[in-house]
Motif scaffolding. Structure first.
Motif, mmCIF file in Angstrom:
data_model
loop_
_atom_site.group_PDB
_atom_site.id
_atom_site.type_symbol
_atom_site.label_atom_id
_atom_site.label_comp_id
_atom_site.label_asym_id
_atom_site.label_seq_id
_atom_site.Cartn_x
_atom_site.Cartn_y
_atom_site.Cartn_z
ATOM 1 N N ASP A 152 -18.020 -6.329 -17.919
ATOM 2 C CA ASP A 152 -17.760 -7.772 -17.946
ATOM 3 C C ASP A 152 -19.018 -8.560 -17.572
ATOM 4 O OD1 ASP A 152 -15.172 -7.039 -18.450
ATOM 5 O OD2 ASP A 152 -14.371 -7.689 -16.513
ATOM 6 N N GLY A 208 -14.584 -9.780 -20.810
ATOM 7 C CA GLY A 208 -13.682 -9.610 -19.679
ATOM 8 C C GLY A 208 -12.414 -10.422 -19.847
ATOM 9 N N THR A 227 -12.223 -10.143 -9.886
ATOM 10 C CA THR A 227 -13.274 -9.140 -9.743
ATOM 11 C C THR A 227 -13.525 -8.463 -11.072
ATOM 12 O OG1 THR A 227 -12.668 -8.749 -7.443
ATOM 13 C CG2 THR A 227 -13.971 -7.048 -8.529
ATOM 14 N N LEU A 274 -14.555 -6.049 -14.169
ATOM 15 C CA LEU A 274 -14.426 -4.654 -14.551
ATOM 16 C C LEU A 274 -15.727 -4.219 -15.213
ATOM 17 C CD1 LEU A 274 -10.817 -4.726 -16.058
ATOM 18 C CD2 LEU A 274 -11.511 -3.955 -13.762
#
Length: 260
Positions: free
Chosen positions: A133, A119, A128, A130
């Motif tokens: 990740d 990530g 936040t 993805l």
């Protein structure tokens, strides 16, 4: 005859011994992390694969753990690993607080058994995640969970620590060579598909202020070094080279006896 023997003896030492010794000469190579990230208990769906790593417990009771991996593909296939060290640089420790630290603690390196995603989350506690990740809850966000949030010992990572180092102030730290670190690197050398790197876990996770921030591979401008894996190894001589050395040594001993 004595002069001839001396010449042959010198020739053996000049041609054969250097060949053999060069094959056994120790070499040291340093591998920088090719992927690294952190995961936060308080932000279970966030990832921090950006410019810093963090492990330990902060002053708000939240734990974090760091992950990093090294690519050993350039290590010679016939290398015999004789020493392994890991270095990390602490860039920051918690500010002094009358209630919660900072607290010094020992940090363990454990060999990981499962894959995870790096990530590129940023900010103090990450962004936040993805898909794919690593987060506190999932090693690949949206598809694969840890055995337990934060990683399950004995399932996601090795129960026995590969190496341990006490960490306090800002600065560089070294996890010295151990039989476990040697076993880790040898296993990755023999089976690259099993190389998932290390997880960094503080033994002081119950102590407020044990968290430390470490230099990451994305650190801008090379301000602090990323995690380094330092491998010392020798290369086993090929049978032909070893045979030449043995023949040369036998001849050398024989000629010395004749001279005596």
């Amino acid at each position: 005859m004595k002069t001839s023997g001396t010449r042959i003896s010198i020739t053996c030492r000049m041609l054969v011994l250097p060949l053999f010794c060069s094959r056994l000469a120790a070499a040291t190579v340093s591998f920088s992390a090719v992927s690294d990230t952190s995961m936060f208990e308080a932000k279970p769906d966030s990832d921090l694969g950006g410019t810093t790593l963090v492990a330990g417990t902060n002053q708000q009771y939240s734990r974090s753990r760091a992950l990093f991996r090294f690519d050993l593909s350039t290590l010679p296939a016939d290398a015999v690993v004789t020493g392994v060290e890991v270095s990390l640089y602490v860039t920051r420790k918690p500010d002094p607080d009358q209630h919660s630290g900072p607290a010094n603690s020992d940090f363990n390196l454990h060999r990981l058994f499962v894959s995870w995603g790096e990530g590129n989350g940023s900010n103090v506690t990450g962004s936040t995640a993805l898909p794919g990740d690593a987060t506190w809850n999932e090693r690949h966000y949206g598809t694969s969970s840890w055995g337990t949030p934060g990683g399950l010992i004995g399932v996601d990572y090795q129960e026995t620590a590969s190496a341990t180092t006490a960490i306090g102030d800002v600065g560089g730290y070294l996890w010295s060579s151990t039989p476990e670190l040697l076993a880790d690197v040898t296993a990755w050398q023999n089976d690259p598909s099993s190389n998932f790197g290390f997880i960094l876990v503080s033994q002081g996770e119950a102590a407020l202020g044990s968290a430390r921030r470490f230099g990451a591979r994305e650190q801008p401008g090379g301000q602090t070094p990323a995690a380094q894996l330092i491998v010392t190894y020798t290369v086993v001589p090929e049978p032909a080279a070893a045979g030449l050395w043995l023949i040369g040594m036998a001849g050398f001993v024989f000629l010395r006896k004749r001279r005596a």
